[in-house]
Write a protein that holds these residues in place. Structure first.
Motif, PDB file in Angstrom:
ATOM      1  N   PHE A  40       0.814  -1.207   0.000  1.00  0.00           N
ATOM      2  CA  PHE A  40       0.000   0.000   0.000  1.00  0.00           C
ATOM      3  C   PHE A  40       0.847   1.257   0.000  1.00  0.00           C
ATOM      4  O   PHE A  40       0.381   2.332  -0.379  1.00  0.00           O
ATOM      5  N   TYR A  47      -4.387   5.689  -2.824  1.00  0.00           N
ATOM      6  CA  TYR A  47      -5.068   4.985  -1.731  1.00  0.00           C
ATOM      7  C   TYR A  47      -5.983   5.945  -0.974  1.00  0.00           C
ATOM      8  O   TYR A  47      -7.143   5.640  -0.694  1.00  0.00           O
ATOM      9  N   ASP A  48      -5.462   7.132  -0.656  1.00  0.00           N
ATOM     10  CA  ASP A  48      -6.244   8.103   0.101  1.00  0.00           C
ATOM     11  C   ASP A  48      -7.446   8.594  -0.693  1.00  0.00           C
ATOM     12  O   ASP A  48      -8.523   8.817  -0.138  1.00  0.00           O
ATOM     13  N   ARG A  51      -9.850   4.881  -1.791  1.00  0.00           N
ATOM     14  CA  ARG A  51     -10.436   4.034  -0.759  1.00  0.00           C
ATOM     15  C   ARG A  51     -11.581   4.772  -0.063  1.00  0.00           C
ATOM     16  O   ARG A  51     -11.464   5.940   0.268  1.00  0.00           O
ATOM     17  N   GLY A  80      -3.320   3.547   7.860  1.00  0.00           N
ATOM     18  CA  GLY A  80      -3.238   3.910   6.444  1.00  0.00           C
ATOM     19  C   GLY A  80      -2.999   5.400   6.293  1.00  0.00           C
ATOM     20  O   GLY A  80      -2.102   5.968   6.918  1.00  0.00           O
ATOM     21  N   LEU A 104       2.500   6.084   3.668  1.00  0.00           N
ATOM     22  CA  LEU A 104       1.135   6.197   4.192  1.00  0.00           C
ATOM     23  C   LEU A 104       1.129   7.032   5.469  1.00  0.00           C
ATOM     24  O   LEU A 104       0.285   7.920   5.641  1.00  0.00           O
ATOM     25  N   THR A 246      -5.482  -0.036  -5.790  1.00  0.00           N
ATOM     26  CA  THR A 246      -5.088   0.124  -4.393  1.00  0.00           C
ATOM     27  C   THR A 246      -5.291  -1.150  -3.580  1.00  0.00           C
ATOM     28  O   THR A 246      -5.034  -1.157  -2.372  1.00  0.00           O
ATOM     29  N   THR A 247      -5.758  -2.237  -4.193  1.00  0.00           N
ATOM     30  CA  THR A 247      -6.037  -3.455  -3.436  1.00  0.00           C
ATOM     31  C   THR A 247      -4.909  -4.462  -3.619  1.00  0.00           C
ATOM     32  O   THR A 247      -4.263  -4.521  -4.673  1.00  0.00           O
ATOM     33  N   ARG A 251      -2.461  -5.369  -6.785  1.00  0.00           N
ATOM     34  CA  ARG A 251      -1.082  -4.908  -6.642  1.00  0.00           C
ATOM     35  C   ARG A 251      -0.112  -6.080  -6.688  1.00  0.00           C
ATOM     36  O   ARG A 251       1.065  -5.912  -7.012  1.00  0.00           O
TER      37      ARG A 251
END
Length: 292
Positions: A40, A47-48, A51, A80, A104, A246-247, A251
């Motif tokens: 991640f 991701y931010d 998600r 995260g 992160l 992002t999963t 990935r």
């Protein structure tokens, strides 16, 4: 186990212009726990952005049940970029957030306000310095913690009467409704044939009967209370592709496989689904009080 479903009139619905969705990280297909920060940490901004957070009703119920509020010491495991952390800080809690991924954690530090301290570590290796908390929260992260260590550490760092709260998203489908994987299964098989992670999400009614997230050993905690919050989010093709990037399942793919696959998925959503697809899931709050 006590299970309570939140009625549909309390459903949080994201605007159709927001390209967010949810895919649960499957413990059977994810990389090893030690790879969490790397997986991640590669895409912190995406991701931010991609998600989803959790419904406000979930945090209102969490506060009402556990009694946490202004200045309550709360430990968050695997924060995260801080989506759940923001909601905990908004309750007035004093949050200590643990995050192993450097990028992160850096992004969370820049964006979080309130009484929040971020500490770089895995939960297994984290030094509590004797601190004790009213509440431990893990939002879509507890499955990365070694259960042989995690549950006993959770019990140890909580004050008597403290609570553990596991938050998760479970992707679901409804009979007869168009669903992303059903529309793109041939693409998934073409680019990554035989991948054990490919498959349809469970039916919503079936997902309501499962005990997602709670498998504490022995008598460390009392009986869990589970509440589920039906949620729907609308995505365009590009938004769906970004979410999947992002999963851990995607990935883990070689970029030479992942990127052509996700480009094809985005194009399929654009051309066959009107560039608008619903992703349904249940946001799950699983609470239990420390025993002893």
């Amino acid at each position: 186990m006590v299970s309570e479903d939140i009625p549909d009139d309390r459903r949080f619905t994201a605007p159709h212009t927001v390209a967010w969705s949810v895919v649960a990280d499957d413990p059977q297909t994810r990389p090893g726990r030690r790879d969490l920060g790397r997986v991640f940490n590669e895409v912190p901004d995406l991701y931010d952005r991609a998600r989803p957070g959790y419904p406000d009703a979930l945090f209102a119920d969490l506060a009402a049940i556990t009694g946490v509020g202004e200045r309550s010491p709360v430990l968050e495991v695997g924060c995260g970029t801080g989506q759940a952390t923001r909601s905990l800080a908004a309750l007035g809690c004093a949050v200590t957030a643990i995050e192993p991924g450097s990028e992160l954690a850096a992004l969370a530090s820049r964006r979080l306000t309130g009484d929040v301290t971020i500490e770089r570590s895995t939960f297994e290796e984290w030094d509590d310095h004797g601190r004790r908390f009213d509440l431990l929260v893990a939002a879509s992260s507890w499955h990365w913690v070694d259960p042989e260590i995690g549950w006993r550490r959770a019990h140890a760092v909580l004050r008597p009467g403290g609570w553990t709260a596991l938050l998760s998203h479970v992707v679901v489908r409804r009979p007869g409704e168009p669903e992303m994987y059903a529309e793109t299964a041939d693409l998934h098989e073409r680019f990554s044939p035989g991948n054990p992670g490919w498959g349809h999400p469970p039916l919503e009614d079936d997902a309501r009967t499962t005990d997602q997230g709670w498998h504490a050993p022995g008598d460390l905690f009392g009986p869990p209370l589970v509440r589920r919050y039906p949620t729907v989010q609308w995505l365009d093709g590009a938004g769906l592709a970004d979410l999947l990037r992002t999963t851990s399942l995607y990935r883990a793919l070689d970029p030479g496989v992942r990127e052509p696959l996700l480009d094809a998925v985005a194009e399929r959503v654009r051309t066959r689904m009107g560039d608008r697809v619903a992703r349904r899931y249940l946001s799950v709050l699983c609470l239990a009080q420390r025993a002893g």
